[in-house]
Design a protein around this motif. Structure first.
Motif, PDB file in Angstrom:
ATOM      1  N   HIS A 105      -6.944  10.945  -3.513  1.00 56.55           N
ATOM      2  CA  HIS A 105      -6.734  10.338  -2.264  1.00 56.55           C
ATOM      3  C   HIS A 105      -6.765   8.875  -2.328  1.00 56.55           C
ATOM      4  N   ASP A 130      -3.180   7.910  -3.134  1.00 54.11           N
ATOM      5  CA  ASP A 130      -2.297   8.051  -1.989  1.00 54.11           C
ATOM      6  C   ASP A 130      -2.534   6.726  -1.200  1.00 54.11           C
ATOM      7  N   ARG A 131      -3.696   6.550  -0.909  1.00 56.74           N
ATOM      8  CA  ARG A 131      -4.031   5.245   0.047  1.00 56.74           C
ATOM      9  C   ARG A 131      -3.491   4.039  -0.644  1.00 56.74           C
TER      10      ARG A 131
END
Length: 77
Positions: free
Chosen positions: A12, A15-16
């Motif tokens: 995550h 992805d950010r």
């Protein structure tokens, strides 16, 4: 174009960062995502990025452990 590799053990977070780069730094091309320092070391040597985005804590290692593997650092961190 600036070539980059992202090194982080949390998907995550990768992805950010990718989303932020796409929105605000379109001149940066992410070549690879790496989830451990051994893969990162191989990919950095293979792909020769201009910059790496490096997490401090990566599983049981640190980003500094990765940097110590290089005799000469020819990329930005």
């Amino acid at each position: 174009m600036i070539n980059a590799i992202i090194i982080d053990d949390e998907k995550h977070c990768i992805d950010r960062l990718k989303n932020l780069l796409e929105d605000f730094c379109p001149e940066i091309k992410v070549l690879e995502d790496c989830f451990d320092i051994n893969t990162a070391f191989l990919k950095i040597n293979e792909m020769k990025p201009d910059v790496i985005f490096l997490d401090v804590q990566i599983n049981e290692f640190t980003g500094f452990d990765l940097l110590k593997k290089f005799g000469k650092i020819d990329f930005e961190v």
